[in-house]
Design an enzyme around this catalytic site. Structure first.
Site, PDB file in Angstrom:
ATOM      1  N   SER A 109       3.504  -8.945  -1.589  1.00  0.00           N
ATOM      2  CA  SER A 109       3.995  -9.479  -0.319  1.00  0.00           C
ATOM      3  C   SER A 109       4.506 -10.904  -0.485  1.00  0.00           C
ATOM      4  CB  SER A 109       2.885  -9.380   0.734  1.00  0.00           C
ATOM      5  OG  SER A 109       3.367  -9.680   2.010  1.00  0.00           O
ATOM      6  N   ASP A 254      10.118 -11.368   4.100  1.00  0.00           N
ATOM      7  CA  ASP A 254       9.342 -11.626   2.890  1.00  0.00           C
ATOM      8  C   ASP A 254       9.676 -10.536   1.860  1.00  0.00           C
ATOM      9  OD1 ASP A 254       8.037  -9.580   4.251  1.00  0.00           O
ATOM     10  OD2 ASP A 254       6.050 -10.203   3.609  1.00  0.00           O
ATOM     11  N   ASP A 258       7.644  -6.764   5.581  1.00  0.00           N
ATOM     12  CA  ASP A 258       6.803  -6.461   6.736  1.00  0.00           C
ATOM     13  C   ASP A 258       6.665  -7.671   7.658  1.00  0.00           C
ATOM     14  OD1 ASP A 258       5.113  -7.998   5.169  1.00  0.00           O
ATOM     15  OD2 ASP A 258       3.504  -6.516   5.050  1.00  0.00           O
TER      16      ASP A 258
END
Length: 474
Positions: A109, A254, A258
């Site tokens: 992430s 990102d 998400d």
């Protein structure tokens, strides 16, 4: 640094805390866990081989990790479908679309490029809850990991159809009106930080009817040109590119797409906290209902819900926690203040692609009654709060002492409403502060919110000093 294990998956620095050994251990443990769950759901199924979806972001280590994990799954008796480079929400949708038994997403992430992770999904395409993660950790730590006989190993296939499917499902949402967006003739800069959104985000924008898409860091190299967390201090080059381009606004995601941040035409940040707020305000116009966020999210969402006579519930930080709370209270929209929006009508997962569609649609709708007014003016339609986000690095000793430190700090503020479900949150009449150990990094995050930035930072500074004093015994 030790491996970080939470509802957000297993996460670490490749070659240090994230190694072939623990990747293989957790992949085989996931295979065993998925097989057990499949037998519980489908006791009479002809095949007991779990079907697992795998996707990854663009990090340089992603392809090798995918190969390792896929091989471990196949040798453990799983049938694997590799959908290649894909956003986290796309993998979530693929799990449900293919009626798979689980999913693994190779992505860290917002963490820097040297990190990677396994995000683990159940058969509903949702992150595992704490109980499932605890069970998975127990299986991974046990001797004699699961292994299939030579004549019962699984299969591995590849497909690339799910990006188009994801876009199709978003465009089919009844409140997305592409003709309305086309009329606005938006020129938009798109920053994908060289991550998994490098192709699907620009494609979605064009399909939505955005007149001109200006790609920025959309080469898909996986070499992030900046710290990939989409916060103001990391977005100065993006802001400069926006101003130079003369675009109406910027969309920033990102690496695993998400989270969504918006930048207004003048270079001011719309605010990650306000991604969910703006989307919820528009969505509640068409489908009223309860909403949900986490304990570190802005009060602005609660204020918006009140405009429509609805309740707002707050969960512990973590997508799985918010999802569980949303189901409990039948929330129609929810998410987290980091730019993550969950739309159950589409699926139960933070989805920056759905957030892009809603945010652009909301702005186009608002412009019908405010012709040619910019995004910075649209931002003023929402309750205004200022937030301070700080962090303190933890030593192992400091981490062990956190419960007693939090208890002492709570006693120091008797006038505040105290919530200890997730670290410590102190709620004051006109402000709040939330202290919690991160699930993904060895730090304590200090989030505070007040009506001005000065008040929010003062509150955070006071709490930081209190933590340091209690930690040192001063």
């Amino acid at each position: 640094m030790s491996l970080m294990i939470s509802v957000s998956g297993i996460r670490g620095i490749v070659g240090e805390s994230l190694t072939p050994t623990n990747l293989t251990a957790f992949a085989t443990a996931f295979a065993s866990w998925a097989e057990t769950r499949k037998k519980e759901r489908e006791p009479g199924a002809i095949s007991q081989k779990p079907h697992i979806i795998i996707g990854r972001d663009t990090r340089p280590t992603g392809e090798a990790i995918t190969g390792l994990v896929q091989s471990a799954l196949v040798l453990s008796g799983c049938n694997v479908t590799d959908i290649g480079i894909a956003t986290t929400p796309t993998v979530e949708l693929a799990v449900t679309e293919e009626k798979a038994d689980g999913g693994l997403i190779i992505t860290a992430s917002h963490n820097p490029v040297q990190w990677n992770a396994l995000k683990m999904l159940n058969h509903r395409g949702e992150f595992l809850d704490k109980e499932d993660v605890d069970e998975l950790t127990r299986i991974a730590s046990a001797p004699n990991p699961k292994s299939a006989r030579w004549d019962n190993i699984g299969t591995a296939t590849k497909t690339s159809r799910h990006d188009a499917l994801h876009i199709e499902k978003i465009l089919a949402l009844p409140f997305i009106h592409t003709e309305e967006i086309k009329k606005a003739k938006f020129r938009v800069l798109v920053d994908c930080v060289e991550g998994a959104g490098y192709a699907i985000v620009p494609d979605l924008c064009r399909e939505l009817g955005i007149a001109e898409v200006i790609p920025f860091a959309c080469g898909g190299t996986g070499i992030f040109p900046r710290n990939p967390e989409p916060i103001e201090e990391n977005l100065q080059d993006t802001i400069a590119a926006l101003k130079k381009s003369g675009a109406d606004f910027a969309l920033v995601v990102d690496p695993d797409v998400d989270r969504l941040a918006l930048i207004s035409e003048d270079g001011s940040l719309f605010g990650e906290e306000y991604t969910l707020v703006a989307c919820a305000d528009y969505y509640l116009k068409v489908r009223p209902g309860t909403v949900a966020n986490n304990l570190s999210s802005s009060r602005a969402l609660k204020d918006i819900a009140s405009r429509y006579g609805q309740e707002c519930f707050s969960a512990e930080v973590g997508e799985a926690n918010v999802t569980r709370l949303m189901k409990k209270h039948h929330a129609v929209i929810g998410g987290e203040g980091n730019g993550g929006v969950i739309l159950p009508e589409l699926h139960y997962g933070r989805d920056a692609l759905a957030a892009i569609a809603m945010a652009v649609q909301a702005f186009a709708y608002w412009q019908k009654s405010h012709p040619e007014e910019p995004l910075s003016r649209f931002r003023l339609e929402f309750p205004n709060y200022e937030m301070s986000k700080q962090k303190i690095d933890l030593t192992p000793e400091g981490k062990e002492r956190l419960p007693e430190i939090f208890e002492a700090i709570a006693r120091s503020y008797p006038a505040a409403q105290s919530d200890t479900r997730d670290g410590l949150k102190l709620d004051f009449p006109e402000s709040w502060v939330h202290l919690r150990p991160s699930n993904t990094e060895p730090i304590v995050r200090i989030y505070s919110e007040a009506q001005t930035r000065e008040k929010a930072e003062t509150l955070a500074d006071d709490i930081r000093q209190a933590i340091e004093q209690h930690a040192t015994g001063a």
